[in-house]
Motif scaffolding. Structure first.
Motif, PDB file in Angstrom:
ATOM      1  N   ILE A  67       0.481  -1.236   0.103  1.00  0.00           N
ATOM      2  CA  ILE A  67      -0.125  -0.706  -0.213  1.00  0.00           C
ATOM      3  C   ILE A  67       1.152   1.128  -0.210  1.00  0.00           C
ATOM      4  N   LYS A  68       1.798   1.303   1.130  1.00  0.00           N
ATOM      5  CA  LYS A  68       2.739   2.569   0.682  1.00  0.00           C
ATOM      6  C   LYS A  68       3.277   2.442  -0.394  1.00  0.00           C
ATOM      7  N   LEU A  69       3.869   1.191  -0.848  1.00  0.00           N
ATOM      8  CA  LEU A  69       4.535   1.447  -2.319  1.00  0.00           C
ATOM      9  C   LEU A  69       3.514   1.840  -3.587  1.00  0.00           C
ATOM     10  N   LEU A  70       2.397   1.879  -3.697  1.00  0.00           N
ATOM     11  CA  LEU A  70       1.313   2.643  -3.991  1.00  0.00           C
ATOM     12  C   LEU A  70       1.346   3.917  -4.385  1.00  0.00           C
ATOM     13  N   MET A  71       0.794   4.092  -2.763  1.00  0.00           N
ATOM     14  CA  MET A  71       1.235   6.075  -2.977  1.00  0.00           C
ATOM     15  C   MET A  71       2.205   6.609  -3.588  1.00  0.00           C
ATOM     16  N   ILE A  72       3.594   5.800  -3.284  1.00  0.00           N
ATOM     17  CA  ILE A  72       4.925   6.715  -3.624  1.00  0.00           C
ATOM     18  C   ILE A  72       4.667   6.562  -4.461  1.00  0.00           C
ATOM     19  N   LEU A  73       3.981   5.361  -5.629  1.00  0.00           N
ATOM     20  CA  LEU A  73       4.380   5.348  -7.163  1.00  0.00           C
ATOM     21  C   LEU A  73       3.357   6.655  -7.723  1.00  0.00           C
ATOM     22  N   PHE A  74       2.390   6.953  -7.111  1.00  0.00           N
ATOM     23  CA  PHE A  74       0.866   7.938  -7.212  1.00  0.00           C
ATOM     24  C   PHE A  74       1.620   8.824  -7.297  1.00  0.00           C
ATOM     25  N   VAL A  75       1.936   9.414  -6.047  1.00  0.00           N
ATOM     26  CA  VAL A  75       2.559  10.140  -5.799  1.00  0.00           C
ATOM     27  C   VAL A  75       4.346  10.979  -7.238  1.00  0.00           C
ATOM     28  N   VAL A  76       4.801   9.902  -7.639  1.00  0.00           N
ATOM     29  CA  VAL A  76       6.298   9.967  -8.124  1.00  0.00           C
ATOM     30  C   VAL A  76       5.905  10.313  -9.362  1.00  0.00           C
ATOM     31  N   ASN A  77       4.701   9.345  -9.797  1.00  0.00           N
ATOM     32  CA  ASN A  77       3.666   9.654 -11.335  1.00  0.00           C
ATOM     33  C   ASN A  77       3.675  10.863 -11.060  1.00  0.00           C
ATOM     34  N   ILE A  78       2.813  11.618  -9.959  1.00  0.00           N
ATOM     35  CA  ILE A  78       2.416  13.067 -10.399  1.00  0.00           C
ATOM     36  C   ILE A  78       3.350  13.574 -10.874  1.00  0.00           C
ATOM     37  N   ILE A  79       4.944  13.950  -9.907  1.00  0.00           N
ATOM     38  CA  ILE A  79       5.074  14.774 -10.292  1.00  0.00           C
ATOM     39  C   ILE A  79       6.254  14.584 -11.566  1.00  0.00           C
ATOM     40  N   GLU A  80       5.966  13.584 -11.784  1.00  0.00           N
ATOM     41  CA  GLU A  80       7.274  12.695 -13.846  1.00  0.00           C
ATOM     42  C   GLU A  80       5.986  13.495 -14.332  1.00  0.00           C
ATOM     43  N   ASN A  81       5.070  13.401 -13.958  1.00  0.00           N
ATOM     44  CA  ASN A  81       4.555  14.063 -15.561  1.00  0.00           C
ATOM     45  C   ASN A  81       4.142  15.851 -15.203  1.00  0.00           C
ATOM     46  N   ASN A  82       4.625  16.318 -13.529  1.00  0.00           N
ATOM     47  CA  ASN A  82       4.679  17.804 -14.211  1.00  0.00           C
ATOM     48  C   ASN A  82       6.160  18.241 -14.425  1.00  0.00           C
ATOM     49  N   THR A  83       6.954  17.547 -14.660  1.00  0.00           N
ATOM     50  CA  THR A  83       8.531  17.409 -14.808  1.00  0.00           C
ATOM     51  C   THR A  83       8.647  17.132 -15.864  1.00  0.00           C
ATOM     52  N   ALA A  84       7.984  16.246 -16.482  1.00  0.00           N
ATOM     53  CA  ALA A  84       8.432  15.606 -18.241  1.00  0.00           C
ATOM     54  C   ALA A  84       8.576  16.908 -19.288  1.00  0.00           C
ATOM     55  N   PRO A  85       7.361  17.790 -19.567  1.00  0.00           N
ATOM     56  CA  PRO A  85       7.458  18.341 -20.142  1.00  0.00           C
ATOM     57  C   PRO A  85       8.533  19.724 -19.888  1.00  0.00           C
ATOM     58  N   VAL A  86       8.797  20.081 -18.936  1.00  0.00           N
ATOM     59  CA  VAL A  86       9.696  21.105 -18.884  1.00  0.00           C
ATOM     60  C   VAL A  86      11.372  20.625 -19.476  1.00  0.00           C
ATOM     61  N   LEU A  87      11.351  19.589 -19.095  1.00  0.00           N
ATOM     62  CA  LEU A  87      12.789  19.042 -18.983  1.00  0.00           C
ATOM     63  C   LEU A  87      12.702  18.323 -20.965  1.00  0.00           C
ATOM     64  N   ILE A  88      11.960  17.752 -21.373  1.00  0.00           N
ATOM     65  CA  ILE A  88      11.554  17.363 -22.486  1.00  0.00           C
ATOM     66  C   ILE A  88      11.756  18.588 -23.513  1.00  0.00           C
ATOM     67  N   LYS A  89      12.123  19.802 -23.203  1.00  0.00           N
ATOM     68  CA  LYS A  89      12.247  21.118 -23.895  1.00  0.00           C
ATOM     69  C   LYS A  89      14.267  20.947 -23.789  1.00  0.00           C
ATOM     70  N   ALA A  90      14.740  20.178 -23.252  1.00  0.00           N
ATOM     71  CA  ALA A  90      16.106  19.975 -22.587  1.00  0.00           C
ATOM     72  C   ALA A  90      16.219  18.693 -23.200  1.00  0.00           C
ATOM     73  N   PHE A  91      16.272  18.058 -24.168  1.00  0.00           N
ATOM     74  CA  PHE A  91      16.375  16.432 -24.406  1.00  0.00           C
ATOM     75  C   PHE A  91      16.608  15.643 -23.312  1.00  0.00           C
ATOM     76  N   ILE A  92      15.689  15.689 -22.743  1.00  0.00           N
ATOM     77  CA  ILE A  92      16.072  15.087 -20.503  1.00  0.00           C
ATOM     78  C   ILE A  92      14.522  14.327 -20.647  1.00  0.00           C
ATOM     79  N   ASN A  93      15.239  12.698 -19.928  1.00  0.00           N
ATOM     80  CA  ASN A  93      13.863  12.244 -19.624  1.00  0.00           C
ATOM     81  C   ASN A  93      14.207  11.710 -18.536  1.00  0.00           C
ATOM     82  N   ILE A  94      13.252  11.418 -17.385  1.00  0.00           N
ATOM     83  CA  ILE A  94      13.908  10.689 -16.320  1.00  0.00           C
ATOM     84  C   ILE A  94      12.642  10.510 -15.605  1.00  0.00           C
ATOM     85  N   PRO A  95      13.311   8.716 -16.138  1.00  0.00           N
ATOM     86  CA  PRO A  95      11.446   7.993 -15.734  1.00  0.00           C
ATOM     87  C   PRO A  95      11.658   7.586 -14.449  1.00  0.00           C
ATOM     88  N   ILE A  96      10.932   8.198 -13.584  1.00  0.00           N
ATOM     89  CA  ILE A  96      11.367   8.836 -12.000  1.00  0.00           C
ATOM     90  C   ILE A  96      10.246   7.149 -10.958  1.00  0.00           C
TER      91      ILE A  96
END
Length: 157
Positions: free
Chosen positions: A7-36
Protein backbone atom coordinates in the motif's frame (compact mmCIF):
# COMPACT_ATOMS: atom_id res chain seq x y z
CA UNK A 1 13.37 0.96 2.53
CA UNK A 2 14.22 -2.72 2.70
CA UNK A 3 10.73 -3.85 3.70
CA UNK A 4 8.20 -1.49 2.18
CA UNK A 5 4.53 -2.46 2.16
CA UNK A 6 2.44 -2.77 -0.96
CA UNK A 7 0.00 0.00 0.00
CA UNK A 8 2.83 2.38 0.85
CA UNK A 9 4.53 1.60 -2.47
CA UNK A 10 1.26 2.24 -4.34
CA UNK A 11 0.97 5.67 -2.72
CA UNK A 12 4.63 6.47 -3.41
CA UNK A 13 4.27 5.48 -7.06
CA UNK A 14 1.12 7.60 -7.37
CA UNK A 15 2.82 10.71 -5.96
CA UNK A 16 5.99 10.14 -7.98
CA UNK A 17 3.91 9.68 -11.14
CA UNK A 18 2.27 13.07 -10.55
CA UNK A 19 5.71 14.64 -10.08
CA UNK A 20 7.00 12.94 -13.23
CA UNK A 21 4.01 14.12 -15.27
CA UNK A 22 4.57 17.71 -14.12
CA UNK A 23 8.34 17.79 -14.68
CA UNK A 24 8.51 15.86 -17.96
CA UNK A 25 7.23 18.69 -20.22
CA UNK A 26 9.85 21.05 -18.80
CA UNK A 27 12.74 18.58 -19.05
CA UNK A 28 11.86 17.37 -22.55
CA UNK A 29 12.61 20.85 -23.87
CA UNK A 30 16.22 20.21 -22.81
CA UNK A 31 16.06 16.70 -24.37
CA UNK A 32 16.13 15.04 -20.94
CA UNK A 33 13.79 12.30 -19.81
CA UNK A 34 13.90 10.87 -16.29
CA UNK A 35 11.63 7.84 -15.69
CA UNK A 36 11.14 8.48 -11.97
CA UNK A 37 8.43 5.86 -11.39
CA UNK A 38 10.52 3.17 -13.04
CA UNK A 39 13.56 4.13 -11.00
CA UNK A 40 11.66 4.23 -7.70
CA UNK A 41 10.25 0.77 -8.35
CA UNK A 42 13.70 -0.49 -9.38
CA UNK A 43 15.22 0.98 -6.24
CA UNK A 44 12.60 -0.69 -4.05
CA UNK A 45 13.31 -4.04 -5.69
CA UNK A 46 17.06 -3.49 -5.39
CA UNK A 47 16.86 -2.64 -1.67
CA UNK A 48 14.41 -5.42 -0.86
CA UNK A 49 15.74 -8.24 1.27
CA UNK A 50 13.55 -10.79 -0.50
CA UNK A 51 13.27 -11.77 -4.15
CA UNK A 52 10.26 -10.19 -5.81
CA UNK A 53 7.92 -12.55 -7.62
CA UNK A 54 6.69 -11.92 -11.14
CA UNK A 55 3.07 -11.25 -10.17
CA UNK A 56 4.15 -8.48 -7.78
CA UNK A 57 6.18 -6.67 -10.46
CA UNK A 58 3.54 -7.21 -13.14
CA UNK A 59 0.71 -5.90 -10.96
CA UNK A 60 2.63 -2.76 -10.00
CA UNK A 61 3.44 -2.23 -13.66
CA UNK A 62 -0.25 -2.49 -14.56
CA UNK A 63 -1.03 0.00 -11.80
CA UNK A 64 1.49 2.46 -13.24
CA UNK A 65 0.02 1.87 -16.72
CA UNK A 66 -3.42 2.81 -15.47
CA UNK A 67 -2.40 5.92 -13.53
CA UNK A 68 0.04 7.20 -16.18
CA UNK A 69 -2.28 6.68 -19.16
CA UNK A 70 0.27 4.62 -21.06
CA UNK A 71 -0.52 1.53 -23.15
CA UNK A 72 -1.65 -1.33 -20.93
CA UNK A 73 1.20 -3.74 -20.39
CA UNK A 74 4.09 -1.43 -21.34
CA UNK A 75 5.19 -0.59 -17.80
CA UNK A 76 4.12 -4.04 -16.63
CA UNK A 77 6.51 -5.71 -19.06
CA UNK A 78 9.34 -3.31 -18.27
CA UNK A 79 8.85 -3.64 -14.49
CA UNK A 80 8.78 -7.40 -14.90
CA UNK A 81 12.06 -7.38 -16.86
CA UNK A 82 13.72 -5.11 -14.31
CA UNK A 83 12.57 -7.27 -11.42
CA UNK A 84 13.96 -10.33 -13.20
CA UNK A 85 17.35 -8.72 -13.82
CA UNK A 86 17.68 -7.35 -10.29
CA UNK A 87 16.60 -10.63 -8.70
CA UNK A 88 18.85 -12.69 -10.97
CA UNK A 89 21.93 -10.64 -10.22
CA UNK A 90 21.19 -9.71 -6.60
CA UNK A 91 24.31 -11.45 -5.31
CA UNK A 92 26.44 -9.91 -8.05
CA UNK A 93 25.30 -6.41 -7.09
CA UNK A 94 26.86 -6.93 -3.67
CA UNK A 95 30.26 -7.09 -5.38
CA UNK A 96 29.73 -3.91 -7.40
CA UNK A 97 30.80 -0.47 -6.31
CA UNK A 98 28.39 2.45 -6.08
CA UNK A 99 29.59 3.81 -9.40
CA UNK A 100 28.88 0.52 -11.17
CA UNK A 101 25.41 0.36 -9.67
CA UNK A 102 24.77 3.97 -10.75
CA UNK A 103 25.85 3.08 -14.27
CA UNK A 104 23.56 0.04 -14.26
CA UNK A 105 20.52 2.05 -13.20
CA UNK A 106 21.26 4.86 -15.66
CA UNK A 107 21.60 2.27 -18.44
CA UNK A 108 18.33 0.66 -17.32
CA UNK A 109 16.62 4.06 -17.38
CA UNK A 110 17.84 4.68 -20.94
CA UNK A 111 16.58 1.22 -21.95
CA UNK A 112 13.22 2.11 -20.41
CA UNK A 113 13.12 5.45 -22.24
CA UNK A 114 14.05 3.91 -25.58
CA UNK A 115 11.66 0.99 -25.26
CA UNK A 116 8.74 3.16 -24.17
CA UNK A 117 9.38 5.69 -26.93
CA UNK A 118 9.19 2.88 -29.48
CA UNK A 119 5.59 2.31 -28.43
CA UNK A 120 4.37 5.72 -27.32
CA UNK A 121 5.83 8.16 -29.84
CA UNK A 122 7.65 6.36 -32.60
CA UNK A 123 7.39 9.32 -34.96
CA UNK A 124 9.41 11.50 -32.54
CA UNK A 125 12.02 8.90 -31.57
CA UNK A 126 15.27 10.72 -30.92
CA UNK A 127 18.72 9.40 -30.21
CA UNK A 128 19.57 12.83 -28.82
CA UNK A 129 17.04 12.29 -26.03
CA UNK A 130 18.55 8.89 -25.28
CA UNK A 131 22.10 10.24 -25.20
CA UNK A 132 21.39 13.33 -23.10
CA UNK A 133 19.20 11.30 -20.75
CA UNK A 134 22.00 8.77 -20.30
CA UNK A 135 24.50 11.48 -19.42
CA UNK A 136 22.07 13.39 -17.17
CA UNK A 137 20.83 10.27 -15.38
CA UNK A 138 24.38 9.03 -14.84
CA UNK A 139 25.46 12.31 -13.25
CA UNK A 140 22.25 12.46 -11.21
CA UNK A 141 22.80 8.96 -9.82
CA UNK A 142 26.45 9.68 -9.10
CA UNK A 143 25.48 12.80 -7.15
CA UNK A 144 22.89 10.81 -5.20
CA UNK A 145 25.47 8.10 -4.46
CA UNK A 146 27.99 10.71 -3.32
CA UNK A 147 25.42 12.26 -0.98
CA UNK A 148 25.40 8.98 0.92
CA UNK A 149 29.12 9.25 1.58
CA UNK A 150 29.37 12.97 2.28
CA UNK A 151 26.15 13.19 4.30
CA UNK A 152 25.76 9.84 6.08
CA UNK A 153 22.64 10.97 7.94
CA UNK A 154 20.81 11.01 4.56
CA UNK A 155 21.55 7.33 3.92
CA UNK A 156 18.75 4.84 4.33
CA UNK A 157 19.19 2.57 7.30
Amino acid sequence: MSNIGAIKLLMILFVVNIIENNTAPVLIKAFINIPITFLIFSFVIYKSKFNTNALYAFSFGLYVDVISDSPIGLNAALFLMMAYVVNSYSNTFKLFSSIQICLFFSGASVFYIGFSHLFVNLENFSYLILFTSLIFNTFLFLIIAMLRFYFPFLASR
